[in-house]
Design a protein around this motif. Structure first.
Motif, PDB file in Angstrom:
ATOM      1  N   LEU A 176       0.208  -1.043  -0.179  1.00 40.28           N
ATOM      2  CA  LEU A 176       0.221   0.308   0.254  1.00 40.28           C
ATOM      3  C   LEU A 176       0.776   1.052  -0.022  1.00 40.28           C
ATOM      4  O   LEU A 176       0.276   2.590  -0.307  1.00 40.28           O
ATOM      5  N   LEU A 177       1.683   1.266   0.487  1.00 36.48           N
ATOM      6  CA  LEU A 177       3.261   2.417   0.641  1.00 36.48           C
ATOM      7  C   LEU A 177       3.089   3.347  -0.743  1.00 36.48           C
ATOM      8  O   LEU A 177       2.998   4.266  -1.025  1.00 36.48           O
ATOM      9  N   PRO A 178       3.507   2.455  -2.133  1.00 38.92           N
ATOM     10  CA  PRO A 178       3.856   3.274  -3.069  1.00 38.92           C
ATOM     11  C   PRO A 178       2.290   3.258  -3.419  1.00 38.92           C
ATOM     12  O   PRO A 178       2.273   5.264  -3.749  1.00 38.92           O
ATOM     13  N   GLN A 179       1.150   3.100  -2.966  1.00 40.03           N
ATOM     14  CA  GLN A 179       0.156   3.895  -3.530  1.00 40.03           C
ATOM     15  C   GLN A 179      -0.910   4.829  -2.807  1.00 40.03           C
ATOM     16  O   GLN A 179      -0.907   5.512  -3.079  1.00 40.03           O
ATOM     17  N   LEU A 180      -0.716   4.542  -1.734  1.00 36.49           N
ATOM     18  CA  LEU A 180      -1.002   5.518  -0.874  1.00 36.49           C
ATOM     19  C   LEU A 180      -0.191   7.462  -0.948  1.00 36.49           C
ATOM     20  O   LEU A 180      -0.697   8.366  -1.185  1.00 36.49           O
ATOM     21  N   SER A 181       1.142   6.688  -0.944  1.00 37.10           N
ATOM     22  CA  SER A 181       2.019   8.147  -0.661  1.00 37.10           C
ATOM     23  C   SER A 181       2.350   8.917  -2.478  1.00 37.10           C
ATOM     24  O   SER A 181       2.305  10.602  -2.655  1.00 37.10           O
ATOM     25  N   SER A 182       1.151   8.132  -3.613  1.00 43.17           N
ATOM     26  CA  SER A 182       1.368   8.890  -4.540  1.00 43.17           C
ATOM     27  C   SER A 182       0.545   9.014  -5.018  1.00 43.17           C
ATOM     28  O   SER A 182       0.427  10.401  -5.430  1.00 43.17           O
ATOM     29  N   VAL A 183      -0.197   9.416  -4.417  1.00 41.84           N
ATOM     30  CA  VAL A 183      -2.009   9.554  -4.115  1.00 41.84           C
ATOM     31  C   VAL A 183      -2.037  10.978  -3.752  1.00 41.84           C
ATOM     32  O   VAL A 183      -2.152  12.092  -4.052  1.00 41.84           O
ATOM     33  N   ALA A 184      -1.244  10.856  -2.520  1.00 41.39           N
ATOM     34  CA  ALA A 184      -0.870  11.916  -1.817  1.00 41.39           C
ATOM     35  C   ALA A 184       0.058  13.041  -2.586  1.00 41.39           C
ATOM     36  O   ALA A 184      -0.043  13.995  -1.882  1.00 41.39           O
TER      37      ALA A 184
END
Length: 634
Positions: free
Chosen positions: A342-350
């Motif tokens: 989830l980290l790459p997905q959540l951080s890129s959205v942020a």
């Protein structure tokens, strides 16, 4: 007085210990004791943090019938249910008591049907989460005894996590009383992007308020609203549910899975409920996470489990965005759960949201992105990357490339887990189009010898500006053989694309089968070019296979034309790297394009000493011939 004070202190400690014993000894009612017709109460929060009760009647027991979990069919009523419109999203985990004993938690409701009917996950099933046992994976069950609801007879229950409709007669469609994924700080396409990235988990983001930090905190107890958070800070992504059971610092909630991650690492917070929203499909709560309380460690079929006072592994992320045209800068601070998926997905959205919010537009522009990742698991405890981006239509989305790539590379690497200590991102955005197109390359010669230097004049044109010329000197290697060479000038972006094309591992953009460790993997990553770099490569114009064909043809006495024919027919191996020399220059522009120029290597003359000896020997022989001729004449 001192003795009296000590007695009061000891009494207080005794009462505190006794209260913990009472919590730990919460009475439960085994499933076999639960019978249809029994009356009970449920507990949940409809407004703020106040726990309210609603009436519950046991309708039927759905015992284990080719599935891994029993369920209790219930009918709810009372003022609370009338105000909510029935069992609502966010009520999952609401504890249900019969004769003062806990029987389980609200876990499932009916799609497009009577929302006052639901199913309770037995507390015994939930307690198994502590031992990591039992997960329900069946999609439907047949009922031994049909049940009647609102005048209709049902003999089958179908479980669904998606919003699918089932037209089969006599079939009830049950779905989890979903914990709505509430987001604050994400809007528009960022929220849509998050929904797309989490689509496999069957959760849909719903806009909500930010952190409720100004409320009066209340102790977490059965019936309290709780938030399971993925992102916390200036952007919040969380699921609101209800706490079912607490034993000291251990707790259970939801009554169904959240993301079905198994072993989990979520933030656990208290929650504040703003409003109940009625809906034909299923009513839901709008709430906000409040004070951070602990960690969710298990995400299983029967619910979630966690601990109060123990906190998860999170990644602090700082994003600074500077808009040079608006002359403003904004900084966003976040805590994102450390989850490799989830980290790459959540951080890129942020990051996308931070850029969109700061520049307050979508469209063309140039962005300079500087990234710094700190971790004790990295070879030098940090990894830095800078790049320049240009886009003619969406500079915010275009500038995410390097960030997504490096996080995916580190989280998916096959060598070791990387625990991130900190991530810092700075993005400077301008409308100015810092774009340039490579146009031509001119060489000072058409023929060279091994060891010679080639003077190359490279021209590129910035957007709507005059040509810029760069002069580069490339030295021909001493070991180069006779034949054609090619001077290949390309942008850093094109050079990376060529590397990606030749890669056989599309997930990480690198071939990891021959890489020995994380250090080597990062070294290869760092060798990637930047978009503003000018790459000059001296390459063999044909492959070693063609060269061998040419050599064989000459040895066999074939004609030059035949040799050229063999040369053309011999293809270069797919992953063959025929670079002899590479020079890299930095520019102020995001470059595009590539240009080539061929040059011929001819055989170098023999060394001067050899030439001198040859000339001396030739002179000596000539002298001898001249001398003999004179003697004959005499």
């Amino acid at each position: 007085m001192r003795k009296f004070g000590i007695k009061i202190l000891l009494l207080g400690l005794f009462i505190l210990l006794l209260s913990n014993v009472v919590v730990a000894k919460t009475e439960i009612m085994p499933l076999e004791e639960i019978k249809p017709g029994m009356q009970g109460v449920g507990k949940t929060v409809l407004q703020g943090t106040k726990i309210e009760e609603f009436a519950v009647e046991i309708v039927s027991i759905l015992e284990n019938q080719n599935m891994d979990q029993d369920l209790i069919l219930v009918k709810t009523s009372g003022d609370v249910i009338e105000r909510t419109g029935g069992i609502a999203s966010g009520m999952s985990g609401s504890p249900v008591y019969v004769k003062g004993k806990l029987i389980g938690a609200i876990g499932y409701g009916w799609q497009m049907a009577n929302h006052k009917i639901g199913m309770v996950t037995p507390i015994e099933e939930m307690l198994n989460i502590f031992e990591l046992e039992k997960e329900k994976d069946e999609e439907e069950i047949m009922l031994d005894t049909p049940i009647e609801i609102s005048g209709k007879i049902y003999n089958k229950v179908k479980f669904s996590t998606a919003q699918e409709e089932v037209k089969e007669a006599h079939t009830l469609v049950a779905q989890p009383v979903t914990t709505p994924l509430l987001v604050n700080g994400l809007t528009g396409r960022s929220k849509d992007r998050l929904a797309d990235k989490l689509s496999d988990f069957d959760v849909k983001p719903v806009k909500s308020g930010g952190l409720a930090t100004d409320i009066e905190e209340v102790p977490l107890k059965p019936g309290s609203a709780v938030a399971v958070q993925l992102v916390r800070g200036d952007i919040n992504v969380s699921a609101i549910g209800t706490l079912t059971y607490r034993d000291g610092n251990k707790l259970l909630g939801f009554g169904h899975p959240f993301l079905s991650k198994g072993n989990a690492n979520y933030l656990l917070s208290s929650a504040y409920i703003h409003q109940m929203i009625t809906s034909i499909k299923m009513p839901f709560k709008i709430g906000s996470p409040a004070g951070l309380k602990g960690v969710i460690t298990q995400d299983r079929a029967a619910g979630v489990a966690g601990r109060v006072g123990k906190f998860p592994n999170v990644v602090p992320v700082e994003i600074e965005v500077v808009d040079k045209n608006l002359e403003r800068s904004q900084v966003y601070n976040l805590q994102i759960i450390h989850d490799e998926e989830l980290l790459p997905q959540l951080s890129s959205v942020a990051l996308l949201q931070a850029i969109d919010t700061t520049i307050d537009r979508q469209g063309a522009g140039t962005a300079q992105l500087d990234l710094e990742i700190m971790s004790n698991d990295l070879p030098e405890q940090e990894l830095k990357r800078s790049n320049l981006y240009y886009s003619s239509n969406d500079i915010a989305a275009n500038s995410l490339g390097d960030f997504i790539q490096v996080l995916s590379l580190l989280t998916n690497n096959p060598f070791k887990e990387v625990n991130f200590a900190n991530i810092k991102i700075k993005v400077e955005v301008s409308k100015k189009p810092r774009l340039a197109l490579l146009e031509e390359v001119n060489l000072n010669t058409k023929e060279v010898k091994a060891g010679d230097k080639i003077e190359a004049e490279i021209k590129f044109r910035p957007y709507r500006k005059e040509l810029i010329t760069k002069n580069v000197t490339v030295e021909v290697p001493e070991e180069v053989e006779e034949g054609p060479l090619e001077l290949y000038v390309l942008s850093g972006q094109n050079a990376n694309l060529e590397q990606l094309t030749s890669s056989q591992n599309g997930d990480s953009n690198f071939q990891t089968n021959n890489i020995q460790d994380l250090e080597e993997l990062i070294k290869i990553y760092k060798e990637q070019k930047q978009n503003n770099q000018l790459v000059v490569q001296l390459k063999e114009a044909f492959s070693p296979g063609a060269r061998q064909a040419q050599t064989t043809a000459k040895a066999a006495g074939e004609t030059e034309d035949k040799s050229k024919e063999n040369e053309e027919e011999t293809e270069e191996p797919e992953n063959y790297n025929n670079n002899l020399v590479e020079e890299v220059l930095n520019t102020d522009y995001a470059l595009q394009g590539a240009v080539r120029k061929q040059i011929k290597v001819k055989t170098r003359d023999k060394e001067p000493e050899d030439k001198a000896r040859k000339n001396k020997k030739a002179t000596s022989n000539e002298h001898k011939k001249t001398g003999n001729s004179s003697d004959d004449k005499k």
